[in-house]
Scaffold this motif. Structure first.
Motif, PDB file in Angstrom:
ATOM      1  N   THR A   1       0.833  -1.199   0.000  1.00  0.00           N
ATOM      2  CA  THR A   1       0.000   0.000   0.000  1.00  0.00           C
ATOM      3  C   THR A   1       0.865   1.245   0.000  1.00  0.00           C
ATOM      4  N   ILE A   2       0.620   2.109  -0.975  1.00  0.00           N
ATOM      5  CA  ILE A   2       1.366   3.362  -1.093  1.00  0.00           C
ATOM      6  C   ILE A   2       0.393   4.518  -1.004  1.00  0.00           C
ATOM      7  N   THR A   3       0.664   5.440  -0.105  1.00  0.00           N
ATOM      8  CA  THR A   3      -0.210   6.600   0.066  1.00  0.00           C
ATOM      9  C   THR A   3      -0.022   7.570  -1.086  1.00  0.00           C
ATOM     10  N   ASP A   4      -1.137   8.054  -1.624  1.00  0.00           N
ATOM     11  CA  ASP A   4      -1.070   9.014  -2.718  1.00  0.00           C
ATOM     12  C   ASP A   4      -1.926  10.229  -2.378  1.00  0.00           C
ATOM     13  N   GLY A   5      -2.203  11.067  -3.367  1.00  0.00           N
ATOM     14  CA  GLY A   5      -2.918  12.317  -3.150  1.00  0.00           C
ATOM     15  C   GLY A   5      -4.424  12.185  -3.279  1.00  0.00           C
ATOM     16  N   ALA A   6      -5.027  13.186  -3.919  1.00  0.00           N
ATOM     17  CA  ALA A   6      -6.475  13.250  -4.033  1.00  0.00           C
ATOM     18  C   ALA A   6      -7.016  12.108  -4.892  1.00  0.00           C
ATOM     19  N   TYR A   7      -8.075  11.475  -4.404  1.00  0.00           N
ATOM     20  CA  TYR A   7      -8.650  10.319  -5.093  1.00  0.00           C
ATOM     21  C   TYR A   7      -9.136  10.674  -6.499  1.00  0.00           C
ATOM     22  N   ASN A   8      -9.962  11.699  -6.615  1.00  0.00           N
ATOM     23  CA  ASN A   8     -10.538  12.046  -7.923  1.00  0.00           C
ATOM     24  C   ASN A   8      -9.463  12.411  -8.929  1.00  0.00           C
ATOM     25  N   SER A   9      -8.453  13.137  -8.479  1.00  0.00           N
ATOM     26  CA  SER A   9      -7.358  13.532  -9.378  1.00  0.00           C
ATOM     27  C   SER A   9      -6.599  12.311  -9.870  1.00  0.00           C
ATOM     28  N   MET A  10      -6.401  11.347  -8.964  1.00  0.00           N
ATOM     29  CA  MET A  10      -5.671  10.138  -9.344  1.00  0.00           C
ATOM     30  C   MET A  10      -6.449   9.335 -10.376  1.00  0.00           C
ATOM     31  N   ILE A  11      -7.750   9.195 -10.172  1.00  0.00           N
ATOM     32  CA  ILE A  11      -8.570   8.458 -11.128  1.00  0.00           C
ATOM     33  C   ILE A  11      -8.540   9.147 -12.492  1.00  0.00           C
ATOM     34  N   GLN A  12      -8.630  10.458 -12.510  1.00  0.00           N
ATOM     35  CA  GLN A  12      -8.576  11.198 -13.777  1.00  0.00           C
ATOM     36  C   GLN A  12      -7.255  10.982 -14.481  1.00  0.00           C
ATOM     37  N   ARG A  13      -6.175  10.955 -13.718  1.00  0.00           N
ATOM     38  CA  ARG A  13      -4.842  10.809 -14.314  1.00  0.00           C
ATOM     39  C   ARG A  13      -4.646   9.449 -14.946  1.00  0.00           C
ATOM     40  N   ILE A  14      -4.998   8.387 -14.206  1.00  0.00           N
ATOM     41  CA  ILE A  14      -4.681   7.046 -14.707  1.00  0.00           C
ATOM     42  C   ILE A  14      -5.595   6.624 -15.852  1.00  0.00           C
ATOM     43  N   THR A  15      -6.698   7.322 -16.027  1.00  0.00           N
ATOM     44  CA  THR A  15      -7.595   6.997 -17.141  1.00  0.00           C
ATOM     45  C   THR A  15      -7.401   7.955 -18.318  1.00  0.00           C
ATOM     46  N   SER A  16      -6.395   8.813 -18.223  1.00  0.00           N
ATOM     47  CA  SER A  16      -6.110   9.735 -19.319  1.00  0.00           C
ATOM     48  C   SER A  16      -4.987   9.190 -20.188  1.00  0.00           C
ATOM     49  N   GLU A  17      -4.696   9.869 -21.264  1.00  0.00           N
ATOM     50  CA  GLU A  17      -3.623   9.451 -22.168  1.00  0.00           C
ATOM     51  C   GLU A  17      -2.270   9.987 -21.730  1.00  0.00           C
ATOM     52  N   THR A  18      -2.250  10.787 -20.681  1.00  0.00           N
ATOM     53  CA  THR A  18      -0.997  11.423 -20.247  1.00  0.00           C
ATOM     54  C   THR A  18      -0.511  10.888 -18.903  1.00  0.00           C
ATOM     55  N   ASN A  19      -1.071   9.763 -18.457  1.00  0.00           N
ATOM     56  CA  ASN A  19      -0.617   9.241 -17.163  1.00  0.00           C
ATOM     57  C   ASN A  19       0.810   8.727 -17.263  1.00  0.00           C
ATOM     58  N   PRO A  20       1.614   8.950 -16.216  1.00  0.00           N
ATOM     59  CA  PRO A  20       3.008   8.501 -16.245  1.00  0.00           C
ATOM     60  C   PRO A  20       3.169   7.076 -15.732  1.00  0.00           C
ATOM     61  N   ASN A  21       4.359   6.520 -15.925  1.00  0.00           N
ATOM     62  CA  ASN A  21       4.751   5.308 -15.222  1.00  0.00           C
ATOM     63  C   ASN A  21       5.096   5.713 -13.781  1.00  0.00           C
ATOM     64  N   PHE A  22       5.033   4.755 -12.858  1.00  0.00           N
ATOM     65  CA  PHE A  22       5.307   5.074 -11.457  1.00  0.00           C
ATOM     66  C   PHE A  22       6.514   4.316 -10.941  1.00  0.00           C
ATOM     67  N   PHE A  23       7.483   5.079 -10.408  1.00  0.00           N
ATOM     68  CA  PHE A  23       8.599   4.523  -9.663  1.00  0.00           C
ATOM     69  C   PHE A  23       8.199   4.449  -8.188  1.00  0.00           C
ATOM     70  N   PHE A  24       8.554   3.352  -7.526  1.00  0.00           N
ATOM     71  CA  PHE A  24       8.377   3.236  -6.088  1.00  0.00           C
ATOM     72  C   PHE A  24       9.728   2.918  -5.467  1.00  0.00           C
ATOM     73  N   LEU A  25      10.114   3.710  -4.467  1.00  0.00           N
ATOM     74  CA  LEU A  25      11.435   3.589  -3.861  1.00  0.00           C
ATOM     75  C   LEU A  25      11.292   3.501  -2.349  1.00  0.00           C
ATOM     76  N   THR A  26      11.996   2.559  -1.734  1.00  0.00           N
ATOM     77  CA  THR A  26      12.063   2.494  -0.276  1.00  0.00           C
ATOM     78  C   THR A  26      13.524   2.552   0.149  1.00  0.00           C
ATOM     79  N   TYR A  27      13.746   3.118   1.340  1.00  0.00           N
ATOM     80  CA  TYR A  27      15.115   3.246   1.841  1.00  0.00           C
ATOM     81  C   TYR A  27      15.130   2.978   3.343  1.00  0.00           C
TER      82      TYR A  27
END
Length: 255
Positions: free
Chosen positions: A75-101
């Motif tokens: 589980t990774i905490t992210d930002g606003a729910y509606n904004s995230m849904i809009q992003r991942i269903t658009s044509e401009t969504n990025p790939n996601f890097f996940f980093l732990t240290y």
């Protein structure tokens, strides 16, 4: 690839969140490469760009970085729910890097989830903030990567072990075909992939995959021909080299 952070980058910063951002973003810029084409270094965007943090000048892939101190989790905490849904269903969504240290400020896990694996199913809505909160009613979200196919979790560093970049590029580009699919078609393929991965055997048959019929019907209530759809998706995944067909209704996972 140096797994240690460059602490000099954090000089002059006092906020823990700012220090973490500067160190992790600085590490990616200095050490990472493009998982799609191998180009190094990645280039960073200006701060607070709404779409992505990094991009590749050679192939134009874009990447957003999520990082946290401590152990890797699903589980990774992210930002606003509606904004995230809009992003991942658009044509401009990025790939996601996940980093732990770890506490020694050393990277122990670094993976990428290609953008084609982001669907609304993996975005979990959090409870609205209370009326007494500064942003009362605001709704955030978590990213549940346990729902992501194993093909979509590509480690560049796994438990402090650096993965061969050629293997990373092969894995990243193996599922690019999903990007050309509609949301509905991609959803079906990812659902079938998850079903296949739930089968504990390397080889499986139609009866094994048909056992998920009720579950798939719940997700796709308007489809009255679930078994036909399953066979269609299996054929497509076979053609793309994700599984092999061994004849007589038996298949094999391609590792």
């Amino acid at each position: 690839m140096d797994l240690r952070f460059n602490l000099a980058l954090a000089e002059g910063y006092k906020s823990n969140s700012q220090i973490a951002r500067v160190l992790t973003e600085g590490w990616v810029k200095q050490n990472s490469y493009c998982p799609s084409c191998g180009e190094k270094p990645l280039n960073d965007y200006e701060n607070n760009r709404p779409v992505a943090d990094f991009h590749c000048l050679k192939c134009s892939e874009e990447f957003e970085l999520k990082s946290k101190a401590g152990k890797f989790s699903n589980t990774i905490t992210d930002g606003a729910y509606n904004s995230m849904i809009q992003r991942i269903t658009s044509e401009t969504n990025p790939n996601f890097f996940f980093l732990t240290y770890d506490k020694n400020l050393t990277v122990n896990n670094f993976l990428i989830i290609p953008k084609q694996f982001f669907t609304p199913d993996i975005i979990i809505k959090r409870k609205p903030l209370s009326e007494t909160a500064k942003r009362a009613g605001w709704i955030g979200c978590n990213i549940d990567i346990s729902k992501v196919s194993e093909l979509g979790k590509i480690f560049l560093i796994n438990n402090s072990k650096i993965i061969n970049p050629e293997n990373v590029q092969t894995a990243f580009n193996k599922t690019i075909f999903l990007r050309n699919k509609s949301q509905e078609s991609k959803g079906w393929l990812l659902d079938i992939l998850n079903c296949i991965e739930s089968i504990p055997k390397t080889e499986f048959n139609l009866a094994d995959i048909y056992s998920f019929e009720d579950k798939l019907k719940q997700k796709h209530p308007n489809n009255n021909f679930i078994k036909d759809k399953i066979r269609q998706q299996l054929q497509y995944l076979r053609d793309k080299g994700i599984i092999e067909f061994n004849g007589r209704g038996t298949y094999k996972k391609v590792i």
